[in-house]
Design an enzyme around this catalytic site. Structure first.
Site, PDB file in Angstrom:
ATOM      1  N   GLY A   1     -13.664  -6.353   0.887  1.00 30.58           N
ATOM      2  CA  GLY A   1     -13.648  -5.799   2.233  1.00 30.58           C
ATOM      3  C   GLY A   1     -13.562  -4.288   2.262  1.00 30.58           C
ATOM      4  O   GLY A   1     -14.182  -3.636   3.102  1.00 30.58           O
ATOM      5  N   THR A   2     -12.800  -3.704   1.361  1.00 33.81           N
ATOM      6  CA  THR A   2     -12.650  -2.248   1.337  1.00 33.81           C
ATOM      7  C   THR A   2     -13.978  -1.562   1.064  1.00 33.81           C
ATOM      8  O   THR A   2     -14.354  -0.607   1.758  1.00 33.81           O
ATOM      9  CB  THR A   2     -11.611  -1.824   0.281  1.00 33.81           C
TER      10      THR A   2
ATOM     11  N   SER B   1     -14.203 -10.492   3.335  1.00 35.03           N
ATOM     12  CA  SER B   1     -13.606 -10.379   2.005  1.00 35.03           C
ATOM     13  C   SER B   1     -13.392 -11.756   1.411  1.00 35.03           C
ATOM     14  O   SER B   1     -12.855 -12.649   2.071  1.00 35.03           O
ATOM     15  CB  SER B   1     -12.266  -9.635   2.107  1.00 35.03           C
TER      16      SER B   1
ATOM     17  N   CYS C   1      -2.052  -3.426   1.333  1.00 38.51           N
ATOM     18  CA  CYS C   1      -2.621  -2.095   1.105  1.00 38.51           C
ATOM     19  C   CYS C   1      -1.730  -0.996   1.664  1.00 38.51           C
ATOM     20  O   CYS C   1      -1.681   0.108   1.139  1.00 38.51           O
ATOM     21  CB  CYS C   1      -4.007  -1.999   1.744  1.00 38.51           C
TER      22      CYS C   1
END
Length: 370
Positions: free
Chosen positions: A73-74, A188, A313
């Site tokens: 996803g990042t 993700s 995160c």
């Protein structure tokens, strides 16, 4: 062990098969390329099946966009935000991203603005001309569900040149979403029972994007690098399983969430943290006033109950918490913990977790004379 931290990562399903380089011309490479193509079609079909259409009936389906596989996803969010701003670098676009969004949205937005690739919009309403709205579908801290359909369509009705990125990390295979007026949709693997280190980005055909990784031109020349075929295939299998059981999974998570929420009926000074009444059944944020969230999380871990204080995160970052940025008082934020559920969790686990939380909160409050 009771695992109620599924918003951070889920248990992987499916089998991790061995595959070779899908760009190789030999039979093993061709086999890998076919597996990759099949997984792409499967993910595209899942995105389409979870697409809630709206009026007027000029709908987008998954086939109106391309699936670009990434490392997660990042990377997907970075590709969409920085790739889109770089595509308009001669006339920098205006970009808006709320400060309480996930770090993988906030950080690349700030990066692009700091380097003058884009200009910052102070409010959503101030987005004009060529612009980009960066927003999550489901808030990673509180589970609040943004009405993406209304937000995106209203924005584009007023500003047809606007683009919209939706972070679907906490909603993919868990909530319906209209693709109308959306240009980028990220997901993700490890949030939907796929493996770590794989994800994807749905890119609407015609949306402008500059690649951040250059090399062999894989992924429609938008993300060079040999694809993680085993991970992609496993992610597609897991997503297919979730999509098939969508309604049942949703109902099951709702029941589990209800059991944990009922702690509020037994203990005083317990708050459920959300901005709206429309929240995901998979995420529950609660504050137990008088008990620090960090202490409670560690105590519950010692009792074999895994919960968190919010996004993994963000645990590495200093400064205000996401809850504080959302407007919650510091006392509420400091005493908050996040429960997040999966269809793999059981009602028995929920009842046991409820007992553990009540016992630990009572113990700490007694120690403090709260």
């Amino acid at each position: 062990m009771i695992y109620f931290d599924n918003a951070a990562s889920t248990a992987p399903l499916g089998t991790l098969h061995n595959y070779y380089n899908p760009s190789s011309p030999h039979c093993l490479g061709i086999q890998s390329e076919r597996a990759l193509r099949s997984a792409r079609n499967q993910i595209s079909g899942i995105v389409s099946s979870l697409n809630r259409h709206s009026e007027p009936p000029q709908h987008l389906s998954a086939t109106d966009g391309d699936i670009i596989f990434t490392s997660g996803g990042t990377e997907s969010n970075n590709l969409a935000i920085m790739g889109h701003t770089l595509a308009h670098i001669r006339q920098p676009i205006v970009i808006y991203c709320s400060t309480h969004e996930h770090p993988s949205l906030v950080a690349p937005t700030r990066f692009a603005i700091a380097r003058h690739w884009a200009r910052e919009a102070p409010t959503l309403e101030s987005l004009t001309g060529k612009s980009l709205l960066v927003i999550s579908h489901v808030n990673h801290e509180t589970g609040d569900i943004n009405d993406i359909e209304t937000i995106a369509s209203t924005l584009k009705a007023a500003n047809p040149e606007a683009s919209v990125l939706v972070d679907g990390a906490q909603s993919f295979c868990k909530e319906m979403l209209s693709l109308n007026s959306i240009d980028f949709y990220s997901f993700s693997g490890h949030k939907c029972h796929g493996p770590l280190g794989v994800g994807g980005l749905w890119v609407r055909k015609g949306a402008k994007l500059i690649p951040l990784l250059h090399g062999g031109g894989q992924e429609n020349e938008l993300r060079s690098g040999t694809e993680n075929v085993p991970g992609i295939v496993q992610m597609a299998e897991a997503a297919h399983s979730l999509a098939q059981g969508f309604e049942a999974n949703h109902s099951h998570a709702t029941r589990i969430k209800g059991i944990i929420m009922s702690i509020q009926e037994i203990l005083p000074d317990v708050l459920i943290n959300a901005l709206t009444a429309n929240t995901s059944p998979y995420i529950l944020n609660m504050s137990f006033l008088g008990v620090k969230g960090e202490i409670l999380v560690h105590a519950l871990s010692e009792k074999d109950l895994c919960v968190s204080m919010g996004a993994a995160c963000r645990s590495r970052k200093s400064g205000p918490s996401a809850l504080e940025l959302m407007g919650f008082a510091s006392a509420v934020a400091e005493s908050a913990i996040r429960f997040s559920f999966s269809y793999l969790n059981t009602l028995e686990e929920a009842y046991k977790a409820k007992e553990l939380v009540i016992d630990q909160v009572r113990r700490f409050r007694k120690m403090k004379g709260f």
